[in-house]
Design a protein around this motif. Structure first.
Motif, short mmCIF file in Angstrom:
data_model
loop_
_atom_site.label_atom_id
_atom_site.label_comp_id
_atom_site.label_asym_id
_atom_site.label_seq_id
_atom_site.Cartn_x
_atom_site.Cartn_y
_atom_site.Cartn_z
N ILE A 96 0.83 -1.21 0.00
CA ILE A 96 0.00 0.00 0.00
C ILE A 96 0.86 1.26 0.00
N HIS A 97 1.87 1.28 0.86
CA HIS A 97 2.75 2.46 0.97
C HIS A 97 3.48 2.71 -0.34
N THR A 98 4.10 1.68 -0.90
CA THR A 98 4.88 1.84 -2.13
C THR A 98 3.99 2.26 -3.29
N SER A 99 2.83 1.63 -3.40
CA SER A 99 1.93 1.93 -4.52
C SER A 99 1.41 3.36 -4.44
N ALA A 100 1.07 3.82 -3.24
CA ALA A 100 0.56 5.18 -3.08
C ALA A 100 1.66 6.21 -3.28
N ARG A 101 2.81 5.96 -2.70
CA ARG A 101 3.92 6.93 -2.79
C ARG A 101 4.37 7.10 -4.23
N GLU A 102 4.44 6.00 -4.99
CA GLU A 102 4.94 6.04 -6.36
C GLU A 102 3.81 6.15 -7.38
N GLU A 103 2.57 6.25 -6.89
CA GLU A 103 1.39 6.38 -7.74
C GLU A 103 1.39 5.32 -8.84
N ARG A 104 1.41 4.08 -8.41
CA ARG A 104 1.44 2.95 -9.35
C ARG A 104 0.52 1.85 -8.83
N TYR A 105 0.01 1.06 -9.77
CA TYR A 105 -0.89 -0.04 -9.40
C TYR A 105 -0.38 -1.40 -9.88
N ASP A 106 0.80 -1.41 -10.50
CA ASP A 106 1.27 -2.67 -11.08
C ASP A 106 1.57 -3.73 -10.02
N LEU A 107 2.09 -3.31 -8.86
CA LEU A 107 2.38 -4.28 -7.80
C LEU A 107 1.11 -4.95 -7.30
N LEU A 108 0.06 -4.15 -7.13
CA LEU A 108 -1.21 -4.68 -6.64
C LEU A 108 -1.91 -5.49 -7.73
#
Length: 270
Positions: A96-108
């Protein structure tokens, strides 16, 4: 149990998520690495409110590059499924932290593909629908479902999907007293995970009200299906061997702990 399975799904999922965020907040290393997880999660959900985002990601098993639309319901379903076990829940703050900080959804999106494919291989959806449409959906009140979903990240997805599928899926009928509580003197061992997102400890305690010879145990920080955790197998073995809940040594349950949080994608701290 007299509950219609699915009516409280959104509340139970939210409770598990709140417990996870609270545990991270109370953990110095997790709190420092991932501050304001509720805010970041809301940021991710809000980014998908107006529709899907096209996401390119690496398939977590095959390694193939894929491009697919990713939606808010998919994000919510992914988070819910990851919260089922302490090992995958331990990844959620980092994801959640990484995806929000980097504005990306690929990990999720990659995690979504992984958990949904695993679920498809382990559950017969036809049988699942046959049970839910006969034993649970007829006992759901639309207004109650809408009310129960208020203020949750999952929303009313469960009811809406069941409503659409049960309208066309063949289903049997159950007796009028099907949802009456089971009343029995039979010894019963009730095992729960504190952070179970679908069958929380309150369910076991409710069932126990009409089972006077029952024993309810809750494993701290655990999710769904705890019979394999810590000393639970030994307790279950002794219960079956003795045929009784009396004189069971359950103090070891206090030693069961949740998985440590992943602070990086390399794993938890040693």
């Amino acid at each position: 149990q007299d509950e219609a399975l699915g009516l409280d799904v959104a509340q139970d999922a939210q409770r598990a998520m709140d417990l996870l965020f609270e545990r991270c907040e109370a953990d110095a290393a997790c709190q420092q690495a991932f501050p304001d997880l509720p805010g970041k999660f809301q940021q991710l959900m809000s980014g998908l409110e107006d529709g899907s985002q096209t996401v390119s990601f690496t398939h977590p098993v095959s390694g193939a590059q894929e491009t697919e639309p990713f939606t808010a319901p998919e994000l919510a379903a992914t988070v819910r499924l990851l919260s089922y076990t302490p090992e995958t829940a331990a990844l959620l703050p980092l994801l959640i932290h990484t995806s929000a900080r980097e504005e990306r959804y690929d990990l999720l999106a990659a995690q979504s593909r992984l958990v949904t494919e695993d679920l498809t291989e382990s559950i017969s959806f036809g049988m699942n629908l046959s049970v839910l449409c006969a034993e649970d959906f007829p006992f759901m009140d639309p207004a109650a479902a809408e009310q129960a979903a208020q203020g949750t990240y999952l929303g009313n997805i469960q009811y809406e999907e069941l409503e659409a599928m049960c309208a066309i899926w063949p289903q049997g009928e159950v007796p009028a007293d099907f949802k009456e509580p089971v009343v029995a003197n039979t010894p019963v061992l009730l095992l729960s995970g504190e952070a179970d997102p679908v069958t929380p400890p309150k369910n076991a305690l409710k069932v126990a009200e009409t089972l006077p010879n029952s024993l309810a145990l809750t494993a701290a920080g655990q999710g769904h299906n705890v019979i394999t955790r810590g000393c639970m197998p030994q307790i279950a073995y002794e219960f079956i061997q003795n045929g009784s809940t009396h004189n069971l040594d359950t103090t070891c349950v206090e030693q069961i702990q949740p998985s440590p949080f992943f602070l990086t994608f390399s794993g938890p701290q040693p």
